[in-house]
Write an enzyme that holds these catalytic residues in place. Structure first.
Site, PDB file in Angstrom:
ATOM      1  N   GLY A  28      -6.392  18.797 -20.444  1.00 11.82           N
ATOM      2  CA  GLY A  28      -5.086  18.209 -20.195  1.00 11.82           C
ATOM      3  C   GLY A  28      -4.552  17.598 -21.473  1.00 11.82           C
ATOM      4  O   GLY A  28      -5.243  17.564 -22.493  1.00 11.82           O
ATOM      5  N   TYR A  29      -3.318  17.113 -21.400  1.00  8.13           N
ATOM      6  CA  TYR A  29      -2.621  16.650 -22.598  1.00  8.13           C
ATOM      7  C   TYR A  29      -2.136  15.211 -22.443  1.00  8.13           C
ATOM      8  O   TYR A  29      -1.446  14.889 -21.476  1.00  8.13           O
ATOM      9  CB  TYR A  29      -1.451  17.590 -22.909  1.00  8.13           C
ATOM     10  CG  TYR A  29      -1.975  18.955 -23.273  1.00  8.13           C
ATOM     11  CD1 TYR A  29      -2.297  19.259 -24.588  1.00  8.13           C
ATOM     12  CD2 TYR A  29      -2.256  19.905 -22.290  1.00  8.13           C
ATOM     13  CE1 TYR A  29      -2.863  20.481 -24.927  1.00  8.13           C
ATOM     14  CE2 TYR A  29      -2.828  21.131 -22.616  1.00  8.13           C
ATOM     15  CZ  TYR A  29      -3.120  21.408 -23.937  1.00  8.13           C
ATOM     16  OH  TYR A  29      -3.697  22.602 -24.269  1.00  8.13           O
ATOM     17  N   LEU A  30      -2.527  14.375 -23.418  1.00 10.82           N
ATOM     18  CA  LEU A  30      -1.949  13.030 -23.518  1.00 10.82           C
ATOM     19  C   LEU A  30      -0.648  13.125 -24.301  1.00 10.82           C
ATOM     20  O   LEU A  30       0.237  12.295 -24.169  1.00 10.82           O
ATOM     21  CB  LEU A  30      -2.935  12.067 -24.184  1.00 10.82           C
ATOM     22  CG  LEU A  30      -4.208  11.809 -23.363  1.00 10.82           C
ATOM     23  CD1 LEU A  30      -5.240  11.037 -24.173  1.00 10.82           C
ATOM     24  CD2 LEU A  30      -3.858  11.035 -22.077  1.00 10.82           C
TER      25      LEU A  30
END
Lengths: 155, 155
Positions: A28-30
């Site tokens: 996932g992406y912050l």
């Protein structure tokens, strides 16, 4: 910092399926901003945070740090942009390089992408016959872009 | 994960100046999104990456990881949202707690903010006389917000 030089291809047919052992990747992406991607990934018992700078050609800067598994799981479940990306990765040796074939799940099911990492932008390499159209420069195929615009919404 | 509970105040007058030793902090953001802040900070010889979740009241989740100094410097110079935040921090003991007084530089020059970190949201504490109006819930004072809307542009 490392420099990541990567070429990306669609697959022409299914012969890759019988090669390499599928390993589940959850990521996932912050930040999915193209100038400063912050990715969290769990692969088996290993969790890492990867920072990526903007692409120039097929190259980008890449920095990787190990993460405690518990933190990574919490980031993926609660903090990262949703939905997260889940895919099976197969690592397939071919012509002296390792091809990574990613078979996406969930909202990106149906998408299969093959990548090869190269030591320099002008390195010559052979393509397996199941490697199809090149999509290195097509931003829709960036994993970070597949969060906001998953493959299932393209058609 | 830690939980950060913080109250934030403007300063009423300059008596804080003679207290505590000013230390230069340089910090920038790989993500300034309120739901998932990714901050890079250099303080003296120490570099850290901090992930912060969304605020609920005066609390937020916080995860901190050490960074190689060379990487942190490169992130601040080339990757983070610009301009980065530079400020002098003074740590001032008062009433059993440590107050942090941040004197901002550059595009945020003129702004001084005092913060106190508390063990729980209902902890009672005494305010030093130089602590003025509370701005805990005013998003304009979030450091991550001061990148896009620096103090010098407020008036």
């Amino acid at each position: 910092m490392g420099i990541e030089i990567e070429r990306k291809f669609l697959v022409a047919h299914d012969a890759w399926r019988s090669q390499g052992e599928p390993v589940l990747l959850r990521q996932g992406y912050l930040s999915s901003h193209p100038e400063r991607v912050v990715r969290v990934r769990i692969e088996g018992s290993r969790a890492v945070m990867t920072i990526k700078s903007k692409n120039t050609g097929a190259s980008r800067g890449e920095w990787e740090y190990p993460l405690p598994m518990e933190d990574a799981a919490e980031f993926l479940d609660k903090l990262c942009e949703q939905p997260i990306i889940e895919k099976y990765r197969r690592r397939i040796p071919f012509g002296g390089f390792t091809w990574e074939v990613d078979e996406f799940l969930g909202a990106n099911a149906g998408l299969v992408v093959a990548e090869i990492e190269l030591p320099s932008e002008d390195t010559q390499f052979d393509k397996p016959d199941w490697a199809g159209e090149e999509v290195t420069h097509d931003r829709r195929y960036y994993n970070s872009a597949l969060v906001a615009q998953p493959f299932s919404k393209w058609r």
